[in-house]
Write a protein that holds these residues in place. Structure first.
Motif, PDB file in Angstrom:
ATOM      1  N   ARG A  19      41.801  44.178  40.587  1.00  0.00           N
ATOM      2  CA  ARG A  19      41.053  44.605  39.402  1.00  0.00           C
ATOM      3  C   ARG A  19      39.707  43.884  39.329  1.00  0.00           C
ATOM      4  O   ARG A  19      39.643  42.672  39.514  1.00  0.00           O
ATOM      5  N   VAL A  20      38.659  44.639  39.082  1.00  0.00           N
ATOM      6  CA  VAL A  20      37.329  44.068  38.908  1.00  0.00           C
ATOM      7  C   VAL A  20      36.818  44.500  37.536  1.00  0.00           C
ATOM      8  O   VAL A  20      36.703  45.699  37.257  1.00  0.00           O
ATOM      9  N   PHE A  21      36.523  43.533  36.674  1.00  0.00           N
ATOM     10  CA  PHE A  21      36.045  43.873  35.340  1.00  0.00           C
ATOM     11  C   PHE A  21      34.680  44.556  35.451  1.00  0.00           C
ATOM     12  O   PHE A  21      33.805  44.079  36.169  1.00  0.00           O
ATOM     13  N   PRO A  22      34.482  45.677  34.751  1.00  0.00           N
ATOM     14  CA  PRO A  22      33.248  46.470  34.903  1.00  0.00           C
ATOM     15  C   PRO A  22      32.045  45.861  34.189  1.00  0.00           C
ATOM     16  O   PRO A  22      31.681  46.257  33.085  1.00  0.00           O
ATOM     17  N   LEU A  23      31.398  44.908  34.832  1.00  0.00           N
ATOM     18  CA  LEU A  23      30.179  44.324  34.294  1.00  0.00           C
ATOM     19  C   LEU A  23      28.982  45.228  34.601  1.00  0.00           C
ATOM     20  O   LEU A  23      29.007  46.001  35.575  1.00  0.00           O
ATOM     21  N   GLU A  68      32.617  41.684  43.732  1.00  0.00           N
ATOM     22  CA  GLU A  68      31.895  42.910  43.376  1.00  0.00           C
ATOM     23  C   GLU A  68      31.528  43.718  44.619  1.00  0.00           C
ATOM     24  O   GLU A  68      31.695  44.941  44.652  1.00  0.00           O
ATOM     25  N   ILE A  69      31.013  43.026  45.636  1.00  0.00           N
ATOM     26  CA  ILE A  69      30.586  43.736  46.846  1.00  0.00           C
ATOM     27  C   ILE A  69      31.788  44.299  47.592  1.00  0.00           C
ATOM     28  O   ILE A  69      31.759  45.432  48.086  1.00  0.00           O
ATOM     29  N   ALA A  70      32.862  43.530  47.661  1.00  0.00           N
ATOM     30  CA  ALA A  70      34.069  44.003  48.345  1.00  0.00           C
ATOM     31  C   ALA A  70      34.619  45.260  47.674  1.00  0.00           C
ATOM     32  O   ALA A  70      35.052  46.207  48.354  1.00  0.00           O
ATOM     33  N   GLU A  71      34.606  45.294  46.350  1.00  0.00           N
ATOM     34  CA  GLU A  71      35.080  46.473  45.621  1.00  0.00           C
ATOM     35  C   GLU A  71      34.191  47.678  45.897  1.00  0.00           C
ATOM     36  O   GLU A  71      34.677  48.795  46.110  1.00  0.00           O
ATOM     37  N   LEU A  72      32.883  47.458  45.903  1.00  0.00           N
ATOM     38  CA  LEU A  72      31.946  48.543  46.208  1.00  0.00           C
ATOM     39  C   LEU A  72      32.190  49.102  47.604  1.00  0.00           C
ATOM     40  O   LEU A  72      32.266  50.325  47.798  1.00  0.00           O
ATOM     41  N   GLY A 225      40.216  40.127  26.015  1.00  0.00           N
ATOM     42  CA  GLY A 225      41.090  41.143  25.434  1.00  0.00           C
ATOM     43  C   GLY A 225      41.679  42.082  26.461  1.00  0.00           C
ATOM     44  O   GLY A 225      42.860  42.445  26.383  1.00  0.00           O
ATOM     45  N   SER A 226      40.885  42.475  27.460  1.00  0.00           N
ATOM     46  CA  SER A 226      41.379  43.443  28.443  1.00  0.00           C
ATOM     47  C   SER A 226      42.448  42.843  29.356  1.00  0.00           C
ATOM     48  O   SER A 226      43.441  43.513  29.681  1.00  0.00           O
ATOM     49  N   TYR A 227      42.273  41.584  29.766  1.00  0.00           N
ATOM     50  CA  TYR A 227      43.286  40.962  30.619  1.00  0.00           C
ATOM     51  C   TYR A 227      44.560  40.673  29.833  1.00  0.00           C
ATOM     52  O   TYR A 227      45.673  40.776  30.375  1.00  0.00           O
ATOM     53  N   ALA A 251      33.431  26.244  30.035  1.00  0.00           N
ATOM     54  CA  ALA A 251      34.482  25.901  31.004  1.00  0.00           C
ATOM     55  C   ALA A 251      34.248  26.599  32.344  1.00  0.00           C
ATOM     56  O   ALA A 251      34.495  26.029  33.411  1.00  0.00           O
ATOM     57  N   GLY A 252      33.730  27.837  32.282  1.00  0.00           N
ATOM     58  CA  GLY A 252      33.447  28.591  33.504  1.00  0.00           C
ATOM     59  C   GLY A 252      32.032  28.402  34.013  1.00  0.00           C
ATOM     60  O   GLY A 252      31.567  29.186  34.855  1.00  0.00           O
ATOM     61  N   ALA A 253      31.346  27.347  33.547  1.00  0.00           N
ATOM     62  CA  ALA A 253      29.973  27.044  33.972  1.00  0.00           C
ATOM     63  C   ALA A 253      29.044  28.234  33.792  1.00  0.00           C
ATOM     64  O   ALA A 253      28.083  28.415  34.533  1.00  0.00           O
ATOM     65  N   PHE A 254      29.339  29.073  32.800  1.00  0.00           N
ATOM     66  CA  PHE A 254      28.540  30.250  32.474  1.00  0.00           C
ATOM     67  C   PHE A 254      28.454  31.230  33.651  1.00  0.00           C
ATOM     68  O   PHE A 254      27.479  31.977  33.773  1.00  0.00           O
ATOM     69  N   ARG A 255      29.497  31.251  34.489  1.00  0.00           N
ATOM     70  CA  ARG A 255      29.538  32.155  35.640  1.00  0.00           C
ATOM     71  C   ARG A 255      30.682  33.149  35.432  1.00  0.00           C
ATOM     72  O   ARG A 255      31.826  32.760  35.200  1.00  0.00           O
ATOM     73  N   TRP A 256      30.358  34.425  35.538  1.00  0.00           N
ATOM     74  CA  TRP A 256      31.320  35.467  35.204  1.00  0.00           C
ATOM     75  C   TRP A 256      32.602  35.354  36.016  1.00  0.00           C
ATOM     76  O   TRP A 256      33.706  35.515  35.477  1.00  0.00           O
ATOM     77  N   GLY A 257      32.483  35.103  37.287  1.00  0.00           N
ATOM     78  CA  GLY A 257      33.674  35.031  38.130  1.00  0.00           C
ATOM     79  C   GLY A 257      34.617  33.921  37.708  1.00  0.00           C
ATOM     80  O   GLY A 257      35.849  34.097  37.696  1.00  0.00           O
ATOM     81  N   LEU A 258      34.063  32.755  37.333  1.00  0.00           N
ATOM     82  CA  LEU A 258      34.897  31.625  36.925  1.00  0.00           C
ATOM     83  C   LEU A 258      35.533  31.874  35.559  1.00  0.00           C
ATOM     84  O   LEU A 258      36.681  31.474  35.316  1.00  0.00           O
ATOM     85  N   ILE A 259      34.802  32.529  34.666  1.00  0.00           N
ATOM     86  CA  ILE A 259      35.364  32.869  33.358  1.00  0.00           C
ATOM     87  C   ILE A 259      36.559  33.801  33.521  1.00  0.00           C
ATOM     88  O   ILE A 259      37.604  33.632  32.876  1.00  0.00           O
TER      89      ILE A 259
END
Length: 321
Positions: A19-23, A68-72, A225-227, A251-259
């Motif tokens: 699953r890849v969240f649609p950013l 993201e690239i792998a999903e694409l 909420g989605s997860y 906590a996620g260093a403001f990085r989407w993947g870590l969040i």
């Protein structure tokens, strides 16, 4: 059940692995990729010689570039777009490391095309890339994604740097079968590509930005909420606050993947506890499990969390940096 299998963790991983969240950035990436490929396909259909382009995707480690690239590319390879001659178009992927020379780069690229090159084969630089182009054409490979591309440039002398850059340029300018390249890595990667002007002018840039608050509060809310919803969990009211979302972003260093990874970890902790709702305590569980920090000194509990945990060193307290 084996003593080495934790059902709650296992089920969470199984349900989130693909699953890849649609950013919003995914749309930008797809649009640029479609433009570059469409131009490439039209050039192939013309039968004329041409040089193709590349896409440079940069962002901090943990921003989610690889996912993201792998999903694409998974969707692209499954689409079966016919090339002139009828072969379905596809992309190959190759992960780079800092120990590779230009010759290692060529060997690993050939293997990414699923060609069994013998380690003892003695090939010149020109012969290696000629083999890459030939095998790519036969397999319908129109491009290659080089992940963590900055690694191959680090600690190289000038001669080695230009040999690697020349190799990439050769692939994109091949008279027989030009290859679209996707480079992904941290922001310093562009500095290396700038060293070769002929290569750099073919670059199309996409930057994966960090989380920006308060603009991204709604997106962080949607991620949590989605997860939780996917796992069949309610969300405790204590989570539904801007204070919590800022703590999670920190906590996620403001990085989407870590969040996203922290959220998945919290969902796993909730499932292990057989909880009905996702709670702040589950995020603390995920943090403590990863860092072995004291529960009173996490981004979700400490009063001075914003000074204790900084963007440049994920998961490390400022005093340990």
């Amino acid at each position: 059940m084996s003593e080495f299998v934790i059902p709650g963790i296992r089920s969470t991983a199984a349900s989130t692995a693909d699953r890849v969240f649609p950013l919003e950035r995914a749309t930008r990436l797809k649009t640029e990729f479609a433009r570059v490929f469409s131009q490439h396909l039209g050039n192939l259909e013309s039968g004329a010689r041409f040089e193709t382009e590349c896409i440079l995707v940069t962002g901090q480690s943990g921003s989610g570039k690889t996912r993201e690239i792998a999903e694409l590319l998974k969707r692209f390879n499954a689409s079966g777009i016919p090339l002139p001659g009828g072969r379905p178009a596809r992309f190959a992927e190759c992960i780079l490391s800092g120990t590779q020379s230009w010759k290692d780069l060529g060997r690993n690229t050939i293997r990414a095309l699923e060609y069994p090159l013998n380690d003892k084969a003695r090939l010149t630089q020109a012969e290696i890339w000629e083999r890459v182009v030939t095998e790519a054409r036969l397999a319908g490979v129109v491009g290659i994604h080089y992940d963590e591309a900055q690694h191959i440039f680090r600690k190289k002398n000038e001669q080695e740097l230009f040999a690697i850059l020349d190799s990439f340029k050769t692939l994109m300018k091949s008279h027989d079968w030009p290859l679209i390249l996707i480079f992904s890595g941290v922001p310093e990667l562009e500095d290396y590509l700038l060293l070769e002007p002929q290569l750099h002018r073919l670059v199309n840039r996409i930057e994966f930005e960090d989380v920006s608050l308060p603009e991204d509060y709604d997106t962080v809310h949607e991620i949590v909420g989605s997860y939780a919803l996917q796992a069949g969990l309610e969300v405790d009211e204590a989570i539904l606050t801007e204070d919590f979302y800022r703590r999670l972003a920190t906590a996620g260093a403001f990085r989407w993947g870590l969040i996203i990874k922290l959220t998945i970890g919290a969902v796993g902790a909730a499932r292990v506890a057989s909880a009905v709702a996702l709670q702040v305590g589950h995020f603390i569980d995920a943090w403590v499990s990863k860092t072995q920090a004291n529960r009173a000194a996490t981004p979700f509990t400490h009063r001075a969390y914003e000074t204790m945990y900084r963007k440049d060193h994920p998961f490390l307290e400022a005093l340990r940096q």
